[in-house]
Design a protein around this motif. Sequence first.
Motif, short mmCIF file in Angstrom:
data_model
loop_
_atom_site.label_atom_id
_atom_site.label_comp_id
_atom_site.label_asym_id
_atom_site.label_seq_id
_atom_site.Cartn_x
_atom_site.Cartn_y
_atom_site.Cartn_z
N LEU A 81 0.84 -1.17 -0.16
CA LEU A 81 -0.11 0.32 -0.15
C LEU A 81 0.91 1.20 0.08
CD1 LEU A 81 -2.81 -1.27 2.49
CD2 LEU A 81 -3.05 -0.68 0.16
N LEU A 82 1.93 1.16 0.83
CA LEU A 82 2.93 2.46 0.77
C LEU A 82 3.52 2.72 -0.42
CD1 LEU A 82 4.71 1.77 4.28
CD2 LEU A 82 2.82 3.34 3.69
N ILE A 83 4.03 1.67 -1.29
CA ILE A 83 4.68 1.98 -2.56
C ILE A 83 3.69 2.31 -3.48
CG2 ILE A 83 5.92 0.73 -4.32
CD1 ILE A 83 7.66 1.23 -1.78
N GLY A 84 2.46 1.83 -3.33
CA GLY A 84 1.30 2.17 -4.35
C GLY A 84 0.99 3.45 -4.02
N ARG A 85 0.90 4.10 -2.93
CA ARG A 85 0.68 5.45 -2.51
C ARG A 85 1.59 6.26 -3.55
NH1 ARG A 85 -1.33 8.97 1.38
NH2 ARG A 85 -2.98 7.54 1.71
N LEU A 86 3.07 6.07 -3.14
CA LEU A 86 4.17 6.87 -3.84
C LEU A 86 4.13 6.75 -5.21
CD1 LEU A 86 7.25 6.16 -1.46
CD2 LEU A 86 5.40 7.66 -1.22
N CYS A 87 3.55 5.58 -5.89
CA CYS A 87 3.63 5.42 -7.40
C CYS A 87 2.43 6.40 -7.77
CB CYS A 87 3.43 3.96 -7.70
SG CYS A 87 4.99 3.01 -7.50
N ALA A 88 1.41 6.33 -7.00
CA ALA A 88 0.29 7.19 -7.44
C ALA A 88 0.54 8.58 -7.63
CB ALA A 88 -0.88 7.19 -6.65
N GLU A 89 1.67 9.24 -7.24
CA GLU A 89 2.14 10.49 -7.31
C GLU A 89 2.78 10.85 -8.51
OE1 GLU A 89 1.29 13.07 -5.15
OE2 GLU A 89 -0.04 11.40 -4.11
N LEU A 90 3.07 9.60 -9.41
CA LEU A 90 4.10 9.85 -10.50
C LEU A 90 3.00 10.29 -11.81
CD1 LEU A 90 5.89 8.43 -8.72
CD2 LEU A 90 6.69 6.97 -10.56
N VAL A 91 3.74 11.16 -12.44
CA VAL A 91 2.97 11.37 -13.65
C VAL A 91 3.68 10.90 -14.73
CG1 VAL A 91 2.36 13.47 -14.98
CG2 VAL A 91 2.60 13.74 -12.83
N LEU A 92 2.87 10.20 -15.39
CA LEU A 92 3.47 9.24 -16.55
C LEU A 92 3.27 9.91 -17.92
CD1 LEU A 92 2.11 5.62 -15.51
CD2 LEU A 92 4.38 6.89 -15.17
N PRO A 93 4.42 10.00 -18.91
CA PRO A 93 4.33 10.79 -20.12
C PRO A 93 3.39 10.01 -21.11
CG PRO A 93 6.23 9.71 -20.15
CD PRO A 93 5.57 9.39 -18.64
N GLU A 94 3.02 10.63 -22.09
CA GLU A 94 2.22 9.99 -23.36
C GLU A 94 3.56 9.59 -24.14
OE1 GLU A 94 -0.45 8.51 -25.86
OE2 GLU A 94 -0.94 9.63 -23.94
N PRO A 95 3.60 8.21 -24.61
CA PRO A 95 4.95 7.89 -25.11
C PRO A 95 5.21 8.48 -26.33
CG PRO A 95 3.61 5.95 -24.40
CD PRO A 95 2.73 7.01 -24.10
N ASP A 96 6.51 8.92 -26.40
CA ASP A 96 6.81 9.50 -27.56
C ASP A 96 8.14 8.98 -28.28
OD1 ASP A 96 7.93 11.47 -29.58
OD2 ASP A 96 7.99 13.10 -28.13
N PRO A 97 8.02 8.42 -29.46
CA PRO A 97 9.32 7.80 -30.07
C PRO A 97 10.48 8.51 -30.13
CG PRO A 97 7.27 7.18 -31.14
CD PRO A 97 6.85 8.42 -30.07
N ALA A 98 10.54 9.86 -30.22
CA ALA A 98 11.28 10.59 -30.32
C ALA A 98 12.00 11.19 -29.15
CB ALA A 98 10.96 12.03 -31.27
N ALA A 99 11.29 11.26 -27.89
CA ALA A 99 12.15 11.47 -26.66
C ALA A 99 11.72 10.32 -25.57
CB ALA A 99 11.26 12.46 -26.41
N TRP A 100 11.97 9.04 -25.97
CA TRP A 100 11.52 7.88 -25.07
C TRP A 100 12.73 8.03 -23.91
CZ3 TRP A 100 14.89 3.63 -24.42
CH2 TRP A 100 15.77 3.34 -25.39
N GLN A 101 14.08 8.14 -24.59
CA GLN A 101 14.98 8.00 -23.41
C GLN A 101 14.87 8.93 -22.40
OE1 GLN A 101 19.12 7.09 -24.70
NE2 GLN A 101 18.32 6.82 -26.88
N GLU A 102 14.48 10.28 -22.77
CA GLU A 102 14.40 11.44 -21.78
C GLU A 102 13.03 11.19 -20.73
OE1 GLU A 102 14.75 11.82 -25.04
OE2 GLU A 102 16.73 12.76 -24.93
N GLN A 103 11.96 10.42 -21.38
CA GLN A 103 11.04 9.99 -20.86
C GLN A 103 11.04 9.00 -19.68
OE1 GLN A 103 7.95 9.11 -23.94
NE2 GLN A 103 7.06 11.18 -23.72
N ILE A 104 11.94 8.24 -20.28
CA ILE A 104 12.33 6.99 -18.93
C ILE A 104 13.08 7.63 -17.78
CG2 ILE A 104 13.94 5.02 -18.76
CD1 ILE A 104 11.16 4.21 -20.12
N ARG A 105 14.01 8.24 -18.30
CA ARG A 105 14.76 9.06 -17.15
C ARG A 105 14.01 9.93 -16.12
NH1 ARG A 105 18.88 9.32 -21.48
NH2 ARG A 105 18.20 11.22 -21.81
N GLY A 106 13.02 10.49 -16.90
CA GLY A 106 12.10 11.50 -16.20
C GLY A 106 11.25 10.55 -15.19
#
Length: 240
Positions: A81-106
């Motif tokens: 539950l604790l890890i799930g709460r922290l994961c809920a705070e993450l903003v996930l990007p719309e996959p972009d083939p041109a910027a996928w490496q930056e998105q993963i690092r973000g």
Amino acid sequence: MNPRERRAARHQPPNPEAEAASRPRRRKAPITVEQVIDTALGVIATEGYEALTMRRLAGALDTGPASLYAHVVNKSDLDELLIGRLCAELVLPEPDPAAWQEQIRGVCAQLRDQYLKYPGISRAALAMAPTDRETLRVGEGLLAVLLAGGISPQAAAWAVDALLLYVAAYCLEVSIARRRAAHDDDAWVLDRDELQRRLTALPAATFPHTIRHAAELTAGEGHERFDFTLGVMVGGLVGR
């Protein structure tokens, strides 16, 4: 619904009709699951993850340990539950083939920052089977970005696991180092000059490279090493 049924329900696809039908029968308890999570995170923020036990949590909630089991199955369920709460705070990007490496690092940087708010909490994520929906949401998001970047499904699947493992391990090490630095006897661990002195004092015949590159071995400010390692990991996926 007892705690085991509630935990099992978290692993099932959403059923709005069933959830709506159950609301009128919901028992009004003085302590809710959300309060349990909030209080547990408060304990970790001030005392560290190692201080969090069911007994300590019960004390913080001004109740008995047995009453907690009306809301969580056990400590492992609480960790999920604790890890799930922290994961809920993450903003996930719309996959972009041109910027996928930056998105993963973000995304990894976001998770790192969440973990570091609560010293040692990333230990709870290690060896955890991802079943919480919010945790799975993060895995789904990372997988989608990697696939959009042209990474093969098998490589992408293993990469998600490796990335999450590295972030958790990095944050755990940082938390341990910070705790040690709070004690005078361990302050030298974070003292770069002292560490370089120890390295350069090694026998030259046995450690020629360590002595020659002591500055490089001890270099790095803030999260520079984290960024470097993520770059190596993500960059190594190119062409796979």
